[in-house]
Design an enzyme around this catalytic site. Structure first.
Site, PDB file in Angstrom:
ATOM      1  N   GLU A  47       0.855  -1.201   0.000  1.00 61.23           N
ATOM      2  CA  GLU A  47       0.000   0.000   0.000  1.00 61.23           C
ATOM      3  C   GLU A  47       0.891   1.251   0.000  1.00 61.23           C
ATOM      4  O   GLU A  47       1.911   1.279   0.699  1.00 61.23           O
ATOM      5  CB  GLU A  47      -0.866  -0.026   1.275  1.00 61.23           C
ATOM      6  CG  GLU A  47      -1.785   1.163   1.441  1.00 61.23           C
ATOM      7  CD  GLU A  47      -2.435   1.188   2.837  1.00 61.23           C
ATOM      8  OE1 GLU A  47      -1.762   0.857   3.835  1.00 61.23           O
ATOM      9  OE2 GLU A  47      -3.624   1.531   2.922  1.00 61.23           O
ATOM     10  N   LYS A 124      -9.571   1.834  -1.951  1.00 61.76           N
ATOM     11  CA  LYS A 124      -9.768   1.298  -0.587  1.00 61.76           C
ATOM     12  C   LYS A 124     -11.100   1.734   0.020  1.00 61.76           C
ATOM     13  O   LYS A 124     -11.443   2.932  -0.002  1.00 61.76           O
ATOM     14  CB  LYS A 124      -8.603   1.773   0.298  1.00 61.76           C
ATOM     15  CG  LYS A 124      -8.596   1.223   1.713  1.00 61.76           C
ATOM     16  CD  LYS A 124      -7.296   1.642   2.387  1.00 61.76           C
ATOM     17  CE  LYS A 124      -7.161   1.150   3.805  1.00 61.76           C
ATOM     18  NZ  LYS A 124      -5.873   1.568   4.403  1.00 61.76           N
ATOM     19  N   CYS A 174      -4.880  -2.988   2.852  1.00 63.02           N
ATOM     20  CA  CYS A 174      -4.577  -2.920   4.277  1.00 63.02           C
ATOM     21  C   CYS A 174      -5.752  -3.252   5.191  1.00 63.02           C
ATOM     22  O   CYS A 174      -6.123  -4.399   5.332  1.00 63.02           O
ATOM     23  CB  CYS A 174      -3.966  -1.571   4.626  1.00 63.02           C
ATOM     24  SG  CYS A 174      -3.110  -1.648   6.214  1.00 63.02           S
TER      25      CYS A 174
HETATM   26  N1  CDV Z   1      -3.034   1.395   6.544  1.00 62.70           N
HETATM   27  C1  CDV Z   1      -3.946   0.742   7.286  1.00 62.70           C
HETATM   28  O1  CDV Z   1      -5.072   0.532   6.846  1.00 62.70           O
HETATM   29  N2  CDV Z   1      -3.581   0.372   8.547  1.00 62.70           N
HETATM   30  C2  CDV Z   1      -4.500  -0.267   9.457  1.00 62.70           C
HETATM   31  C3  CDV Z   1      -4.424   0.166  10.881  1.00 62.70           C
HETATM   32  C4  CDV Z   1      -3.200  -0.190  11.581  1.00 62.70           C
HETATM   33  C5  CDV Z   1      -4.800   1.526  11.128  1.00 62.70           C
HETATM   34  C6  CDV Z   1      -4.414  -1.785   9.457  1.00 62.70           C
HETATM   35  O2  CDV Z   1      -5.477  -2.394   9.545  1.00 62.70           O
HETATM   36  O3  CDV Z   1      -3.333  -2.345   9.432  1.00 62.70           O
END
Ligand code: CDV
Length: 320
Positions: A47, A124, A174
């Site tokens: 990401e 996203k 993510c």
């Molecule tokens: N970049 C992300 O989406 N991070 C999220 C949290 C850590 C805020 C994650 O789910 O890893």
């Protein structure tokens, strides 16, 4: 024809605020060359792979954060790396902050064919964090400030590769990987391969309860392993790792098969390739038995999933 596709996850070490785009693109090109040398047909980057994880920094206006956004295709400075991928006949997935011509901002992933064409885009959907500066937090996570919720749903596209055959591919970014609803929407489209880029800090974002780093890695793996097992697909989950601007990200990139097993994993906090031969016939095993959705799903009992956002506790209290 054996339906085996060789996939590389290109974990990337930290990218600092002052690193040039040229230096990041060179690192990516090196990873592409190494992946192709090792027989990979697809390489997956983390990401926001072109920049530091800038949502940890507060900017008063969106325009001040625009320095981290891409408003052209291909992204600035990536021409040589993508040309190299084309020369080496390898598909590439990259993730970046996208600013559209009509000023919308998304956290985006793009898939590029081995002929260098833009094939597919995902924006996203599960944006974590908060929109305003919160002074008591040790670490800001301002994705809700800088990005809009993705407007493309969870697409799955069907592709064909010589020597592999046809396969269905989807993407998550993510925090999406922690949400079973996202996986199931992909699973309902018979996804075979899910590509996931992530940036997850070692530090605790929840200030009320300490969770040690090993537990956070376990939760990340658990989410991807369960998603793959329950939806009959491979998952290629690739991290940005290492210490960026004083903040450690836990790395721990993995490739998971449709039985939920980890078949490749990273062992450093640096630029590192993980590679696996993914036999797509394995996706059919549970698709025809335990997770035959047509035979076993009961959507008439799942209304809450789409009608309700927050949880609601039962009204009546019964003496137990
Ligand atoms: N970049 C992300 O989406 N991070 C999220 C949290 C850590 C805020 C994650 O789910 O890893």
């Amino acid at each position: 024809m054996t339906p085996v596709i060789t996939i590389a996850g290109a974990q990337m070490g930290a990218t600092q605020k002052n690193d040039t785009r040229e230096s990041v693109a060179q690192r990516m090109q090196h990873l592409i060359e190494q992946a192709a040398k090792r027989g990979a047909q697809l390489i997956v980057f983390p990401e926001l792979c072109l920049t530091p994880f800038f949502p940890r920094w507060y900017y008063e206006t969106l325009e001040e954060a625009d320095q981290w956004f891409e408003d052209q295709w291909p992204p600035r400075g990536l021409e040589n790396a993508l040309q190299k991928a084309k020369d080496l006949n390898i598909m590439v997935q990259i993730s970046y902050a996208e600013k559209t011509l009509d000023n919308h901002r998304y956290n985006t992933a793009s898939l590029i064919s081995s002929a260098g064409e833009h094939l597919m885009k995902y924006r996203k959907i599960h944006l974590p964090g908060h929109a305003d500066y919160i002074p008591e937090r040790p670490l800001q996570h301002l994705e809700k400030r800088y990005f809009e919720v993705g407007n493309l749903g969870f697409p799955v596209e069907r592709f064909y590769l010589e020597n592999v055959g046809e396969f269905n591919l989807g993407m998550l970014l993510c925090n999406d990987r922690r949400w079973p609803e996202a996986w199931r929407v992909l699973g309902l489209q018979e996804v075979d391969i899910v590509l996931i880029g992530y940036n997850t800090p070692v530090a605790n974002l929840d200030v009320t309860h300490h969770q040690p780093p090993h537990l956070k890695v376990m939760q990340s793996n658990l989410s991807v392993q369960a998603g793959c097992y329950q939806n009959n697909c491979f998952g290629v989950s690739v991290a940005k790792a290492g210490v960026e601007d004083g903040h450690a990200m836990f790395g721990s990139s993995i490739i998971v098969n449709p039985f939920g097993e980890i078949i490749a994993r990273s062992s450093t906090w640096h630029d590192e390739l993980i590679i696996a031969d993914c036999d797509l016939s394995l996706c059919q095993v549970n698709r025809a038995s335990t997770f035959n959705f047509e035979a076993h799903r009961r959507p008439e009992h799942y209304q809450r999933i789409v009608e309700q956002t927050g949880s609601i506790r039962p009204k009546k209290v019964v003496q137990a």
